[in-house]
Scaffold this motif. Structure first.
Motif, PDB file in Angstrom:
ATOM      1  N   LYS A 182     -16.425 -11.766  94.272  1.00 36.81           N
ATOM      2  CA  LYS A 182     -15.970 -10.657  95.192  1.00 36.81           C
ATOM      3  C   LYS A 182     -14.515 -10.695  95.205  1.00 36.81           C
ATOM      4  CE  LYS A 182     -19.719  -9.748  98.228  1.00 36.81           C
ATOM      5  NZ  LYS A 182     -20.075  -9.882  99.890  1.00 36.81           N
ATOM      6  N   ARG A 183     -13.872 -12.106  95.445  1.00 38.62           N
ATOM      7  CA  ARG A 183     -12.606 -11.874  95.277  1.00 38.62           C
ATOM      8  C   ARG A 183     -11.703 -11.650  94.148  1.00 38.62           C
ATOM      9  NH1 ARG A 183     -10.351 -17.865  97.734  1.00 38.62           N
ATOM     10  NH2 ARG A 183     -11.816 -16.965  99.489  1.00 38.62           N
ATOM     11  N   ALA A 184     -12.243 -11.932  93.020  1.00 37.19           N
ATOM     12  CA  ALA A 184     -11.682 -11.602  91.770  1.00 37.19           C
ATOM     13  C   ALA A 184     -11.748 -10.008  91.677  1.00 37.19           C
ATOM     14  CB  ALA A 184     -12.433 -12.359  90.585  1.00 37.19           C
ATOM     15  N   VAL A 185     -12.777  -9.371  91.969  1.00 38.10           N
ATOM     16  CA  VAL A 185     -13.007  -7.898  91.925  1.00 38.10           C
ATOM     17  C   VAL A 185     -11.884  -7.373  92.730  1.00 38.10           C
ATOM     18  CG1 VAL A 185     -14.340  -5.895  92.259  1.00 38.10           C
ATOM     19  CG2 VAL A 185     -15.282  -8.051  91.263  1.00 38.10           C
ATOM     20  N   VAL A 186     -11.772  -7.650  93.904  1.00 34.47           N
ATOM     21  CA  VAL A 186     -10.995  -7.107  95.104  1.00 34.47           C
ATOM     22  C   VAL A 186      -9.560  -7.308  94.507  1.00 34.47           C
ATOM     23  CG1 VAL A 186      -9.907  -7.141  97.141  1.00 34.47           C
ATOM     24  CG2 VAL A 186     -12.385  -7.208  96.825  1.00 34.47           C
ATOM     25  N   ALA A 187      -9.001  -8.547  93.930  1.00 32.19           N
ATOM     26  CA  ALA A 187      -7.794  -8.787  93.470  1.00 32.19           C
ATOM     27  C   ALA A 187      -7.494  -7.890  92.406  1.00 32.19           C
ATOM     28  CB  ALA A 187      -7.596 -10.437  93.105  1.00 32.19           C
ATOM     29  N   LEU A 188      -8.133  -7.819  91.464  1.00 30.86           N
ATOM     30  CA  LEU A 188      -8.093  -7.017  90.283  1.00 30.86           C
ATOM     31  C   LEU A 188      -7.753  -5.527  90.554  1.00 30.86           C
ATOM     32  CD1 LEU A 188      -8.173  -6.304  87.223  1.00 30.86           C
ATOM     33  CD2 LEU A 188     -10.593  -6.329  87.241  1.00 30.86           C
ATOM     34  N   LEU A 189      -8.598  -4.956  91.264  1.00 32.71           N
ATOM     35  CA  LEU A 189      -8.495  -3.749  91.803  1.00 32.71           C
ATOM     36  C   LEU A 189      -7.162  -3.229  92.468  1.00 32.71           C
ATOM     37  CD1 LEU A 189     -12.339  -2.905  92.818  1.00 32.71           C
ATOM     38  CD2 LEU A 189     -11.187  -2.282  90.735  1.00 32.71           C
ATOM     39  N   ASP A 190      -6.921  -4.087  93.342  1.00 32.14           N
ATOM     40  CA  ASP A 190      -5.846  -4.080  94.243  1.00 32.14           C
ATOM     41  C   ASP A 190      -4.545  -4.102  93.612  1.00 32.14           C
ATOM     42  OD1 ASP A 190      -4.955  -3.668  96.918  1.00 32.14           O
ATOM     43  OD2 ASP A 190      -3.980  -5.752  96.632  1.00 32.14           O
ATOM     44  N   ALA A 191      -4.340  -5.011  92.431  1.00 30.75           N
ATOM     45  CA  ALA A 191      -3.403  -5.244  91.805  1.00 30.75           C
ATOM     46  C   ALA A 191      -2.907  -3.964  90.988  1.00 30.75           C
ATOM     47  CB  ALA A 191      -3.279  -6.290  90.896  1.00 30.75           C
ATOM     48  N   HIS A 192      -4.098  -3.399  90.146  1.00 34.92           N
ATOM     49  CA  HIS A 192      -3.693  -2.404  89.549  1.00 34.92           C
ATOM     50  C   HIS A 192      -3.531  -1.266  90.061  1.00 34.92           C
ATOM     51  CE1 HIS A 192      -3.602  -0.546  85.236  1.00 34.92           C
ATOM     52  NE2 HIS A 192      -4.400   0.288  85.696  1.00 34.92           N
ATOM     53  N   TRP A 193      -4.303  -1.079  91.109  1.00 31.86           N
ATOM     54  CA  TRP A 193      -4.176   0.211  92.114  1.00 31.86           C
ATOM     55  C   TRP A 193      -2.796   0.301  92.421  1.00 31.86           C
ATOM     56  CZ3 TRP A 193      -6.367  -0.442  97.791  1.00 31.86           C
ATOM     57  CH2 TRP A 193      -6.060   0.606  98.526  1.00 31.86           C
ATOM     58  N   LYS A 194      -2.074  -0.660  93.039  1.00 31.53           N
ATOM     59  CA  LYS A 194      -0.670  -0.800  93.546  1.00 31.53           C
ATOM     60  C   LYS A 194       0.212  -0.307  92.497  1.00 31.53           C
ATOM     61  CE  LYS A 194      -1.529  -3.849  97.452  1.00 31.53           C
ATOM     62  NZ  LYS A 194      -1.199  -5.181  98.004  1.00 31.53           N
ATOM     63  N   TRP A 195      -0.127  -0.835  91.118  1.00 21.53           N
ATOM     64  CA  TRP A 195       0.858  -0.329  90.223  1.00 21.53           C
ATOM     65  C   TRP A 195       0.655   0.842  89.629  1.00 21.53           C
ATOM     66  CZ3 TRP A 195       0.036   1.696  85.250  1.00 21.53           C
ATOM     67  CH2 TRP A 195       1.134   1.460  84.162  1.00 21.53           C
ATOM     68  N   VAL A 196      -0.557   1.482  89.778  1.00 23.61           N
ATOM     69  CA  VAL A 196      -0.745   2.902  89.431  1.00 23.61           C
ATOM     70  C   VAL A 196      -0.055   3.912  90.576  1.00 23.61           C
ATOM     71  CG1 VAL A 196      -2.471   4.628  89.300  1.00 23.61           C
ATOM     72  CG2 VAL A 196      -2.783   2.475  87.970  1.00 23.61           C
ATOM     73  N   VAL A 197      -0.214   3.499  91.830  1.00 25.25           N
ATOM     74  CA  VAL A 197       0.410   4.286  92.791  1.00 25.25           C
ATOM     75  C   VAL A 197       1.838   4.252  92.803  1.00 25.25           C
ATOM     76  CG1 VAL A 197       0.674   4.467  95.125  1.00 25.25           C
ATOM     77  CG2 VAL A 197      -1.657   4.013  94.432  1.00 25.25           C
ATOM     78  N   ASP A 198       2.529   3.028  92.388  1.00 26.36           N
ATOM     79  CA  ASP A 198       3.787   3.114  92.204  1.00 26.36           C
ATOM     80  C   ASP A 198       4.372   3.959  91.235  1.00 26.36           C
ATOM     81  OD1 ASP A 198       6.722   1.810  93.049  1.00 26.36           O
ATOM     82  OD2 ASP A 198       6.333   0.663  91.117  1.00 26.36           O
ATOM     83  N   GLU A 199       3.538   3.768  89.998  1.00 27.99           N
ATOM     84  CA  GLU A 199       4.079   4.434  88.875  1.00 27.99           C
ATOM     85  C   GLU A 199       4.223   6.158  89.139  1.00 27.99           C
ATOM     86  OE1 GLU A 199       5.269   3.574  85.758  1.00 27.99           O
ATOM     87  OE2 GLU A 199       5.677   1.682  87.034  1.00 27.99           O
ATOM     88  N   TYR A 200       2.977   6.468  89.758  1.00 25.66           N
ATOM     89  CA  TYR A 200       2.827   7.892  90.115  1.00 25.66           C
ATOM     90  C   TYR A 200       4.122   8.435  91.232  1.00 25.66           C
ATOM     91  CZ  TYR A 200      -1.754   9.590  88.555  1.00 25.66           C
ATOM     92  OH  TYR A 200      -2.705   9.705  87.647  1.00 25.66           O
ATOM     93  N   GLU A 201       4.447   7.468  91.910  1.00 28.92           N
ATOM     94  CA  GLU A 201       5.708   7.757  92.671  1.00 28.92           C
ATOM     95  C   GLU A 201       7.025   7.929  92.166  1.00 28.92           C
ATOM     96  OE1 GLU A 201       5.507   4.901  95.584  1.00 28.92           O
ATOM     97  OE2 GLU A 201       3.794   5.818  96.887  1.00 28.92           O
ATOM     98  N   LYS A 202       7.138   7.009  91.076  1.00 28.88           N
ATOM     99  CA  LYS A 202       8.222   6.945  90.298  1.00 28.88           C
ATOM    100  C   LYS A 202       8.371   8.218  89.206  1.00 28.88           C
ATOM    101  CE  LYS A 202       8.772   1.817  89.770  1.00 28.88           C
ATOM    102  NZ  LYS A 202       8.683   0.704  88.525  1.00 28.88           N
ATOM    103  N   THR A 203       7.093   8.664  88.773  1.00 32.89           N
ATOM    104  CA  THR A 203       7.205   9.524  87.952  1.00 32.89           C
ATOM    105  C   THR A 203       7.228  10.866  88.533  1.00 32.89           C
ATOM    106  OG1 THR A 203       5.628   8.695  86.466  1.00 32.89           O
ATOM    107  CG2 THR A 203       5.911  11.099  86.200  1.00 32.89           C
ATOM    108  N   ASP A 204       6.782  10.929  89.655  1.00 37.19           N
ATOM    109  CA  ASP A 204       7.020  12.223  90.655  1.00 37.19           C
ATOM    110  C   ASP A 204       8.577  12.343  90.977  1.00 37.19           C
ATOM    111  OD1 ASP A 204       5.605  14.575  91.810  1.00 37.19           O
ATOM    112  OD2 ASP A 204       5.926  13.690  93.783  1.00 37.19           O
ATOM    113  N   ARG A 205       9.227  11.327  91.373  1.00 33.79           N
ATOM    114  CA  ARG A 205      10.507  11.361  91.887  1.00 33.79           C
ATOM    115  C   ARG A 205      11.313  11.818  90.465  1.00 33.79           C
ATOM    116  NH1 ARG A 205       9.435   6.595  94.577  1.00 33.79           N
ATOM    117  NH2 ARG A 205      10.375   5.224  92.841  1.00 33.79           N
ATOM    118  N   LYS A 206      11.037  11.255  89.334  1.00 32.96           N
ATOM    119  CA  LYS A 206      11.738  11.676  88.093  1.00 32.96           C
ATOM    120  C   LYS A 206      11.686  13.135  87.639  1.00 32.96           C
ATOM    121  CE  LYS A 206      11.625  10.163  83.210  1.00 32.96           C
ATOM    122  NZ  LYS A 206      11.350   9.295  82.298  1.00 32.96           N
ATOM    123  N   ILE A 207      10.279  13.480  87.905  1.00 32.07           N
ATOM    124  CA  ILE A 207      10.036  15.033  87.217  1.00 32.07           C
ATOM    125  C   ILE A 207      10.527  15.907  88.553  1.00 32.07           C
ATOM    126  CG2 ILE A 207       8.156  16.564  86.900  1.00 32.07           C
ATOM    127  CD1 ILE A 207       6.698  14.215  85.358  1.00 32.07           C
ATOM    128  N   GLY A 208      10.275  15.513  89.726  1.00 31.73           N
ATOM    129  CA  GLY A 208      10.734  16.337  90.782  1.00 31.73           C
ATOM    130  C   GLY A 208      12.155  16.620  90.978  1.00 31.73           C
TER     131      GLY A 208
END
Length: 262
Positions: A236-262
């Motif tokens: 469980k701990r490894a699953v949650v850590a994997l999901l959490d790390a990539h999830w935060k990276w993806v959300v951050d990239e969406y925000e960066k891209t949105d600011r760039k395009i917007g």
């Protein structure tokens, strides 16, 4: 899979005239009967998406169904839908899981949701019951607005799935939640680059491949997410850590891209 393409730059619709894969014909028909019988006139229309709708499913697959309802459902109606879901899962060896999403018709018709529901119904689904709302929309092209809208519920759903993993007492429950979370993250990752590649993909392998063309340094993360897709037992701990790390990276990239395009 798709009908003949419309004019250049616009995406095609699914070819609903093409027969479903043989093993899914009866389960889909059963689902339509039971959903209609359960919700009656409250059900406006029902739509099939995912691998089964695209005719690319393995011998056993998830049935993804979206219900458009005349109004928001109450607790009792959601409980009845869970019963329907369980019956379909237990009644067919070809169905590994049934995922049912519900959206009130007013939300679909809201112009503010056109890049989500309009795009989804037009290009990602097949109507299997009721009046086909996809006919109300023209063809879309792949745009950043579409990519954002199709992943706007990512954080909320991943929180739910991470919690399911954390409190799961059975392997099946944990594996289901981890698989769905990994699938959503792979598709959300693809959403970061779909507008750049000017293409839309539904199959996870294709989503990952296109994503890695733009982010080759994320190869290890994709490999680990596919490990969850393959339903390999991971602590469980490894699953949650994997999901959490990539999830935060993806959300951050969406925000960066949105600011760039917007």
């Amino acid at each position: 899979m798709y009908k003949a393409s419309p004019r250049q730059g616009l995406l095609p619709e699914l070819d609903s005239e093409r027969p479903l894969q043989t093993q899914f014909v009866d389960p889909v028909a059963t689902a339509v009967r039971q959903l209609k019988g359960t919700l009656g006139d409250t059900l406006h229309s029902a739509y099939l998406s995912g691998d089964i709708a695209h005719r690319t499913a393995p011998d056993k697959a998830t049935m993804n169904v979206t219900l458009v309802t005349q109004r928001s459902l109450n607790v009792n109606e959601y409980s009845m839908l869970n019963t329907v879901r369980f019956r379909i899962e237990q009644g067919s060896e070809a169905i590994s899981r049934v995922a049912i999403d519900v959206v009130p018709i007013n939300d679909v018709r809201d112009l503010g949701n056109i890049f989500k529901w309009g795009f989804f119904l037009k290009h990602c689904t097949q109507c299997i019951q009721g009046d086909n709302l996809a006919q109300s929309f023209g063809h879309f092209e792949v745009s950043w607005e579409v990519c954002k809208a199709m992943n706007d519920d990512l954080s909320a759903r991943l929180r739910e799935l991470q919690n399911k993993v954390a409190i799961a007492t059975k392997w099946g429950t944990q594996l289901d939640a981890a698989e769905e979370a990994a699938s959503r993250l792979i598709k959300a990752s693809f959403g970061l680059v779909a507008y750049k590649a000017n293409r839309w993909e539904e199959e996870l392998d294709a989503c990952s491949r296109v994503f890695l063309e733009f982010y080759p340094d994320k190869t290890l993360e994709m490999e680990r997410l596919f490990y969850l897709i393959q339903r390999k037992p991971v602590k469980k701990r490894a699953v949650v850590a994997l999901l959490d790390a990539h999830w935060k990276w993806v959300v951050d990239e969406y925000e960066k891209t949105d600011r760039k395009i917007g």
